[in-house]
Design a protein around this motif. Structure first.
Motif, short mmCIF file in Angstrom:
data_model
loop_
_atom_site.label_atom_id
_atom_site.label_comp_id
_atom_site.label_asym_id
_atom_site.label_seq_id
_atom_site.Cartn_x
_atom_site.Cartn_y
_atom_site.Cartn_z
N UNK A 565 -8.43 -23.37 -3.76
CA UNK A 565 -9.64 -24.02 -2.86
C UNK A 565 -10.87 -22.96 -2.41
N UNK A 566 -10.30 -21.87 -2.31
CA UNK A 566 -11.21 -20.59 -1.86
C UNK A 566 -11.62 -19.73 -2.85
N UNK A 567 -11.51 -19.80 -4.00
CA UNK A 567 -12.03 -19.16 -5.13
C UNK A 567 -12.29 -19.83 -6.33
N UNK A 568 -11.48 -20.72 -6.87
CA UNK A 568 -11.93 -21.35 -7.99
C UNK A 568 -12.70 -22.55 -7.56
N UNK A 569 -12.76 -23.26 -6.59
CA UNK A 569 -13.42 -24.36 -6.45
C UNK A 569 -14.94 -23.67 -5.91
N UNK A 570 -15.02 -22.83 -5.37
CA UNK A 570 -16.27 -21.83 -5.13
C UNK A 570 -16.86 -21.66 -6.29
N UNK A 571 -16.35 -21.06 -7.31
CA UNK A 571 -16.93 -20.67 -8.39
C UNK A 571 -17.21 -21.70 -9.29
N UNK A 636 7.38 -33.90 -6.26
CA UNK A 636 6.59 -34.57 -5.52
C UNK A 636 5.51 -33.75 -4.57
N UNK A 637 6.14 -32.72 -3.94
CA UNK A 637 5.47 -31.88 -2.98
C UNK A 637 4.09 -31.34 -3.94
N UNK A 638 4.50 -30.85 -5.13
CA UNK A 638 3.25 -30.30 -5.95
C UNK A 638 2.21 -31.47 -6.44
N UNK A 639 2.58 -32.50 -6.52
CA UNK A 639 1.94 -33.22 -7.08
C UNK A 639 0.94 -33.98 -6.04
N UNK A 640 1.95 -34.08 -4.70
CA UNK A 640 0.86 -34.67 -3.73
C UNK A 640 -0.28 -33.63 -3.10
N UNK A 641 0.09 -32.33 -3.15
CA UNK A 641 -0.78 -31.12 -2.69
C UNK A 641 -1.97 -31.10 -3.68
N UNK A 642 -1.61 -31.19 -4.95
CA UNK A 642 -2.72 -30.94 -6.04
C UNK A 642 -3.57 -32.36 -6.25
N UNK A 643 -3.16 -33.52 -6.28
CA UNK A 643 -3.68 -34.68 -6.54
C UNK A 643 -4.51 -35.31 -5.21
N UNK A 644 -3.78 -34.94 -4.17
CA UNK A 644 -4.43 -35.81 -2.77
C UNK A 644 -5.09 -34.77 -1.94
N UNK A 645 -4.46 -33.53 -1.54
CA UNK A 645 -4.94 -32.52 -0.42
C UNK A 645 -5.96 -31.94 -1.20
N UNK A 646 -6.01 -31.62 -2.23
CA UNK A 646 -7.02 -30.60 -3.04
C UNK A 646 -7.94 -31.33 -3.69
#
Length: 646
Positions: A565-571, A636-646
């Protein structure tokens, strides 16, 4: 066997005969490790495998040197003595000679490494067998005491234990040596015992055999000796468990450091390198797709090697069902054809009717049966996804589209199995926790003069928690005409765990020999209580490390999410402007696009989730199947974090 192999075998045999002292330790390790091969054959296998592996590495090294350019070498040492070295011109012949020399060195080094590993492998297996023997020896001695109390002799006792390898593990394999020596090699009882004392890898078992031989030769009280050793070994089991827990804690800390925190540190370093020059995508992919899985599998195998299996769904006690008699004639009567057809039809459909009546109970009894349903569903889901996905020209986009669906298919497999296995495990653990109280009550009732069948009939009306329903089944079997041994064996077959198997085997053996088994029941109760306490100690100690695995994974996921979120998305959103004001391509990490790096980080979290969950189950509950639920939760935690929250 080819002629050259036979010749090599003769050379090895002559070498061993000329130097028996040099191969004495290896021969002893092979026998103690129960490798099932002779010294000459093992050395032949060692030379063949090491030579073939060395040849493979040499050929691989030749092709690497042949098709990849050689790096330019420069000597940075200043020639203070002003020596004049002759000029050396690299010709094709000299290059070929250097390559050949390098290949020879690769062959020698790789073959020697494999040779050393083969020579060390029997000693490693010997130590593993020693640990397994020491952890089960107290149960085997309890069984010996029960049979001796009923009047059995030493060799028949060893034969009975040798036939119960599923219950007593490596101890049964050791006792089979005594039976083999007496039945086939013509040894007397004392000589066979001394031979076992010399060849066993366990010093604890060797000491026990030595003391047993002394008691037998002196005409002492073998029953009293076994009773004393039962109590001593039950106390020693606590110390063995503490040592095992210390080793397990060290391995858990090593896993968290090397394969959870270590890859995270490497990812951060490679990200910084990507800002400075170019991101090493190949090295990062090797860490994510190779280093983490291989390292995790290594730890799983290492923990499994030093652990005693806590759940083995086997049938331990043999029962023979006589369904027909050769000397009894059957008579077919007219008019009963319809009844016979109805009975045959009932036998065909009764299992299907039982499944349709209680489908969930089928999966609770055997969680592996969930795979019969989930595997076809997962395959159908994957097939549907592949057919519905359009053909993308860029493979990165295709992988980015499909990886989420592959994780969903994996969760279809893991979640039902993990849920039903947890229900099954909870039920079994509750029953095992009630076993010591059940055996203590049986012992008390038997010591006042009642038989085992009468004691069970009394306990049917007692409150034993989860075990009450199973004891009622045992009492019903006895009421309907089964003897006590058959009723207890059916109880063992329904639950099928080593703790219950050892207890039932001990009770049935003692009850067949004598009716006064109160002391045997007390020892069985004490043994079951010790096993239960050791299990609770392991659960309590390893619960902390299971929680640490969860916390470290969450930290891993949090750091990766911050990087995303802080580096790759900004780039990805920043566009650089040329001097003329024209918009150019987005900023990338050197030669690597941001999408590729983000995909690698996502896959790192998924792989870490899967293997961290499995190792959490292997450490905390001594079962890889118990880690399935942890792996499903982390995925499930990793899937939710990367597909919904990010």
């Amino acid at each position: 066997m080819p002629s050259w192999c036979v010749s090599l075998h003769h050379l090895i045999r002559r070498s061993v005969e000329r130097n028996p002292v040099g191969y004495r330790n290896l021969r002893a390790d092979l026998i103690a490790a129960n490798m099932g091969t002779t010294l000459e054959r093992y050395l032949l296998r060692t030379y063949l495998v090491s030579g073939l592996f060395g040849l493979f590495c040499a050929i691989l090294g030749y092709f690497v040197l042949r098709f990849f350019p050689s790096p330019a070498l420069s000597i940075s040492v200043y020639n203070v003595f002003a020596f004049r070295f002759p000029e050396f011109v690299m010709t094709d012949a000299s290059i070929m000679a250097i390559r050949f020399a390098i290949c020879v060195v690769i062959f020698v080094i790789s073959a020697y490494i494999v040779y050393i590993l083969f020579l060390r492998y029997p000693s490693i297996q010997k130590k593993n067998r020693e640990a397994r023997i020491n952890l089960v020896l107290h149960s085997a001695v309890s069984y010996m005491y029960a049979m001796r109390r009923g009047g059995a002799q030493i060799v028949p006792i060893f034969r009975a234990i040798g036939e119960s390898a599923a219950v007593y593990g490596e101890v049964a394999h050791e006792f089979r040596r005594v039976v083999r020596d007496t039945d086939y090699f013509g040894y007397d009882q004392i000589t066979a015992l001394r031979h076992l004392q010399e060849t066993t890898p366990s010093e604890k078992l060797a000491e026990f055999i030595q003391d047993l031989v002394s008691v037998v030769e002196s005409g002492g009280d073998v029953l009293g000796f076994l009773e004393t050793r039962v109590r001593v070994y039950q106390e020693d089991a606590r110390f063995e468990q503490k040592t095992f827990l210390s080793t397990l804690q060290l391995m858990a800390e090593g896993y968290v450091t090397l394969f959870v925190a270590g890859p995270l540190f490497i990812i951060i370093v490679m990200l910084v390198m990507g800002f400075m020059s170019s991101a090493p995508v190949l090295q990062l992919a090797i860490v994510i797709y190779l280093l983490i899985p291989v390292g995790s599998l290594f730890f799983i195998l290492a923990i499994d090697t030093i652990s005693i299996k806590t759940e083995t769904v086997e049938r331990y006690t043999e029962m023979k069902w006589l369904r027909e008699f050769s000397d009894v004639r059957t008579e077919e009567r007219a008019g009963e054809e319809l009844l016979v057809q109805q009975l045959n039809h009932y036998d065909r459909v009764r299992h299907i009717r039982a499944f349709l009546r209680r489908p969930l109970e089928t999966f609770l009894i055997e969680p592996n049966r969930t795979l019969y349903v989930t595997v076809p569903v997962a395959l159908a889901y994957i097939l549907f996804v592949f057919l519905a996905t359009p053909a993308y020209a860029d493979p990165e986009i295709l992988v980015d589209v499909l990886d989420d669906h592959l994780i969903v298919a994996l969760l279809i497999l893991l979640i039902p199995f993990g849920v039903f296995h947890q229900f099954w495990r909870s039920k079994v653990m509750a029953i095992e926790a009630s076993i010591p109280e059940f055996l203590n009550r049986l012992s008390g009732i038997n010591q006042v003069g009642l038989t085992l069948a009468q004691a069970i009939e009394i306990l049917v009306r007692a409150d034993l928690g989860v075990l009450t329903y199973e004891i009622k089944k045992v009492g019903r079997d006895i009421e309907w005409g089964a003897n006590v041994q058959d009723a207890l064996v059916r109880f063992e077959e329904r639950i099928r765990t080593p703790t219950i198997a050892r207890s039932i085997t001990l009770i049935t053996t003692a009850s067949r020999m004598t009716g006064d088994i109160g002391e045997v029941l007390s020892i069985a109760a004490r043994d079951a209580a010790i096993s239960e306490n050791l299990k609770r100690e392991r659960g309590g100690e390893m619960f902390i490390y299971t929680a640490i695995v969860y916390l470290v994974f969450i930290v891993f996921l949090f750091v990766v999410a911050v990087i995303d979120t802080q580096f790759l998305s900004v780039l990805a959103d920043v566009n650089t402007l040329s001097p003329g004001g024209m918009v150019t391509d987005p900023v990338s990490l050197g030669d690597t696009s941001v999408t590729t790096f983000r995909l690698l980080l996502y896959h790192a979290c998924l792989i870490q989730a899967l293997f961290s969950g499995l190792i959490a189950g292997q450490m905390g509950e001594a079962s890889l199947r118990a880690g399935v639920k942890h792996a499903a939760v982390m995925l499930i935690i990793a899937l939710v974090v990367f597909t919904i929250l990010l």
